[in-house]
Design an enzyme around this catalytic site. Structure first.
Site, PDB file in Angstrom:
ATOM      1  N   HIS A 129      14.751  11.236 -64.820  1.00 35.39           N
ATOM      2  CA  HIS A 129      13.668  10.424 -64.228  1.00 35.39           C
ATOM      3  C   HIS A 129      14.048   9.731 -63.285  1.00 35.39           C
ATOM      4  O   HIS A 129      15.092   9.355 -62.897  1.00 35.39           O
ATOM      5  CB  HIS A 129      13.322   9.405 -65.474  1.00 35.39           C
ATOM      6  CG  HIS A 129      12.094   8.771 -65.318  1.00 35.39           C
ATOM      7  ND1 HIS A 129      11.744   7.652 -64.480  1.00 35.39           N
ATOM      8  CD2 HIS A 129      10.850   8.933 -65.934  1.00 35.39           C
ATOM      9  CE1 HIS A 129      10.598   7.332 -64.699  1.00 35.39           C
ATOM     10  NE2 HIS A 129       9.948   8.215 -65.615  1.00 35.39           N
ATOM     11  N   ASP A 166      20.583   6.453 -70.115  1.00 35.34           N
ATOM     12  CA  ASP A 166      19.036   6.469 -70.157  1.00 35.34           C
ATOM     13  C   ASP A 166      18.364   6.649 -71.440  1.00 35.34           C
ATOM     14  O   ASP A 166      18.354   7.983 -71.671  1.00 35.34           O
ATOM     15  CB  ASP A 166      18.245   6.979 -69.164  1.00 35.34           C
ATOM     16  CG  ASP A 166      16.914   6.954 -68.956  1.00 35.34           C
ATOM     17  OD1 ASP A 166      16.442   6.406 -70.050  1.00 35.34           O
ATOM     18  OD2 ASP A 166      16.449   7.409 -67.888  1.00 35.34           O
ATOM     19  N   GLN A 223      13.567   7.841 -74.002  1.00 38.28           N
ATOM     20  CA  GLN A 223      12.951   8.780 -74.970  1.00 38.28           C
ATOM     21  C   GLN A 223      13.846   8.971 -76.207  1.00 38.28           C
ATOM     22  O   GLN A 223      13.227   9.229 -77.225  1.00 38.28           O
ATOM     23  CB  GLN A 223      12.785  10.269 -74.173  1.00 38.28           C
ATOM     24  CG  GLN A 223      12.051  10.008 -72.900  1.00 38.28           C
ATOM     25  CD  GLN A 223      10.667   9.621 -73.294  1.00 38.28           C
ATOM     26  OE1 GLN A 223      10.121   9.962 -74.255  1.00 38.28           O
ATOM     27  NE2 GLN A 223       9.706   9.162 -72.111  1.00 38.28           N
ATOM     28  N   LYS A 266       8.120   2.477 -75.667  1.00 41.70           N
ATOM     29  CA  LYS A 266       8.009   3.782 -76.107  1.00 41.70           C
ATOM     30  C   LYS A 266       8.455   4.011 -77.777  1.00 41.70           C
ATOM     31  O   LYS A 266       8.740   5.060 -78.309  1.00 41.70           O
ATOM     32  CB  LYS A 266       8.987   4.623 -75.659  1.00 41.70           C
ATOM     33  CG  LYS A 266       8.540   4.908 -73.892  1.00 41.70           C
ATOM     34  CD  LYS A 266       9.642   5.643 -73.127  1.00 41.70           C
ATOM     35  CE  LYS A 266       9.229   5.695 -71.808  1.00 41.70           C
ATOM     36  NZ  LYS A 266       7.931   6.032 -71.100  1.00 41.70           N
ATOM     37  N   CYS A 277       7.278  11.845 -63.341  1.00 38.63           N
ATOM     38  CA  CYS A 277       8.574  11.144 -62.419  1.00 38.63           C
ATOM     39  C   CYS A 277       9.827  11.844 -62.486  1.00 38.63           C
ATOM     40  O   CYS A 277      10.781  11.413 -62.552  1.00 38.63           O
ATOM     41  CB  CYS A 277       8.557   9.899 -63.028  1.00 38.63           C
ATOM     42  SG  CYS A 277       7.130   8.817 -62.812  1.00 38.63           S
TER      43      CYS A 277
END
Lengths: 401, 147
Positions: free
Chosen positions: A117, A194, A197, A220, A358
């Site tokens: 991202h 990261d 998600q 999220k 993104c």
């Protein structure tokens, strides 16, 4: 049952029932989360940590309670290792600026992957430029999986930081992060994952992964926006200098010199997003109350059903077909612009995301402008996937006329 | 060349959209259908100098003068935008420069376009209209300086 806990899911869009398939952008919030936030403002709104009155005490207790809950959720060894941020992007910026300054010198390297991202690209570009370091990118294959041998080839003693996404937002690919971390450690690099998600879909155990830093967002995972977490191993956080200055992060201030507060406060300058941190606590309770295995099984079943239904559509091509992936379905349809698909689906009450998500370099790899992305969550149903498939068929019919 | 006045065409469009009622899905499908029926612009016109700024999707607009009337050709990379353009072309192409410059494009509001296409698209549509007017003004100035 689950759907009843999310009031928004019963609303209509343009006279049709809402079908919400934009969960990778943000999930909806159950009533318990919304109530927790109102309750804080209505019953015990106060600034935290320094106040001695009852309200401040109660607010501090709730805020720090979330920290302890996050510690349990990700299995950190101490709640001092849980830094509250404003979201994943904010956490990566903190890491890039602080760990980047502490470790990167001219000619050193930072290694990311081709499926990152923008939030896990740009902060590293900025700090590399400042420090004279070089950003390297590990390539992927057509299925949207990291080419592991290429990753290993790029890992050298020069690499000081590896920053890789746990689960791709555009493709749904689950990366083998445990292996990625172990191999990076073997060359002495620090590793940031990261987890934006991943946090809602997979169980995250930071000690088992052995990552140095792990960033994710509340919104999220059924929690409010404006709250995230940067987990860091104590030893790593200790060598990282403060990133923002201000109240809360100090021990003592004179005009000559300031001494900094201990972990985790040295990274939390200023009044934090108290209400939403408290709301986040309810979101974690909500997830913990679900049976993790049946959630994962259900999402897997939805994904398989979705893929089989959409595969019937004329000219549809899936983007991201990794063997190991979460319930994200990214696709393009021949001769139909993703934007047209998104607009027409919305007119019929179906919310998807269209565009580059993104991840422009990733779109460049596939040589496309963007995709349509349907990202599924626990409250989605097969009946909703049927609606999506029918509407896509109608759109294609107009085009092929 | 158009024999109908700008307002006659606008009223026709308003009637057509009235048949669709206030169902957004049918309206958007209709606009997309209009878009996919629009003649594609020849490649020689799909150039950067014909791109309209302020549109989220790409829009190429070519305006020519034929017998003192403005003739418009346009294209886009998305069908919905093409559908919007096709409506503008239907209303304004083939009209006299003064009529284009002074046109009151009330059909856009009457058919509830803002609600159908959202605020970002509406800004794009406004940019297209502005660009068409600028072409008309430029041709008018050119004609006046020649006479």
């Amino acid at each position: 049952m689950i759907r009843e806990q999310f009031r928004i899911l019963s609303r209509e869009i343009n006279g049709r029932p809402l079908v919400y398939f934009d969960n990778a952008a943000t999930t909806q919030k159950p009533d318990v989360v919304i109530n927790a936030i109102s309750e804080y403002y209505q019953d015990y709104n106060a600034n935290i940590h320094r106040g001695i009155h009852t309200l401040a005490e109660k607010a501090t207790e709730a805020y720090e309670g979330t920290r302890r809950k996050v510690k349990e959720y990700i299995n950190a060894s101490s709640s001092d290792e849980v830094i509250f941020t404003y979201g994943t992007t904010d956490g990566i910026n903190l890491a890039a600026n602080s760990l980047g300054r502490a470790t990167l010198n001219k000619g050193d390297e930072v290694l990311i992957s081709a499926m990152e991202h923008h939030s896990n690209i740009v902060p590293w570009q900025m700090i590399c430029e400042e420090r004279g370091a070089i950003l390297r990118v590990a390539p992927i294959n057509d299925a949207g999986e990291l080419i592991y041998e290429e990753y290993l080839k790029l890992l050298s003693e020069k690499v000081k930081i590896v920053s890789i996404v746990h689960v791709s937002n555009s493709l749904g690919t689950i990366n083998p992060v445990k292996k990625i971390i172990a191999d990076a450690h073997a060359v002495g690099a620090y590793v940031l994952i990261d987890g934006a998600q991943a946090a809602a879909h997979l169980g995250v155990d930071v000690q088992d992964l052995d990552c140095d830093l792990y960033a994710f967002s509340s919104h999220k995972m059924f929690g409010p926006t404006g709250v995230g977490v940067l987990y860091g191993k104590r030893a790593v956080l200790d060598l990282m200098p403060p990133y923002r200055g201000g109240g809360e992060m100090i021990k003592e201030v004179t005009f000559e010199k300031t001494t900094y507060n201990d972990l985790p406060f040295k990274f939390e300058a200023g009044t934090p997003n108290i209400a939403d941190v408290i709301g986040f606590s309810s979101a974690i309770d909500y997830i913990n109350a679900l049976d993790k295995n049946s959630v994962q099984e259900y999402e897997k079943k939805l994904l398989e059903y979705g893929v089989s239904k959409l595969a019937e559509i004329d000219g549809l091509k899936f983007i991201g077909t990794a063997k190991d992936k979460i319930s994200v379905i990214s696709f393009i349809i021949e001769d139909v612009h993703p934007f047209d698909i998104g607009m027409m689906l919305d007119a019929g009450g179906v919310a998807v995301r269209t565009g580059h998500h993104c991840t422009q370099p990733l779109m460049d790899y596939y040589n496309i402008e963007g995709t349509v992305r349907a990202s599924l969550s626990i409250y989605n149903t097969e009946a909703e996937i049927d609606i999506l498939a029918e509407k896509l068929k109608a759109i294609v019919k107009i085009k092929r006329k | 060349m158009s024999d109908q006045s700008i307002n006659e065409i606008q009223d026709e469009i308003i009637d057509e959209f009235a048949i669709l009622g206030d169902d957004k899905e049918s309206t958007v499908f209709y606009i997309m259908e209009l878009g996919s029926n629009l003649e594609p612009l020849e490649d020689r016109y799909r150039i950067d100098s014909n791109l309209i700024k302020g549109c989220q999707s790409k829009v190429w607009l070519e305006a020519e003068l034929e017998d003192d009337r403005l003739v418009l050709k346009a294209d886009s990379n998305t069908d919905i935008t093409k559908g919007l353009i096709s409506l503008l072309i239907r209303v304004l192409s083939g009209q006299s420069l003064d009529n284009v410059i002074n046109a009151d494009l009330y059909f856009i509001e009457k058919i509830g376009m803002h609600n159908v296409i959202g605020s970002q698209r509406s800004n794009g549509l406004a940019s297209m209209i502005k660009q068409i007017r600028l072409y008309a003004i430029a041709y008018k100035t050119k004609l006046q300086s020649q006479s």
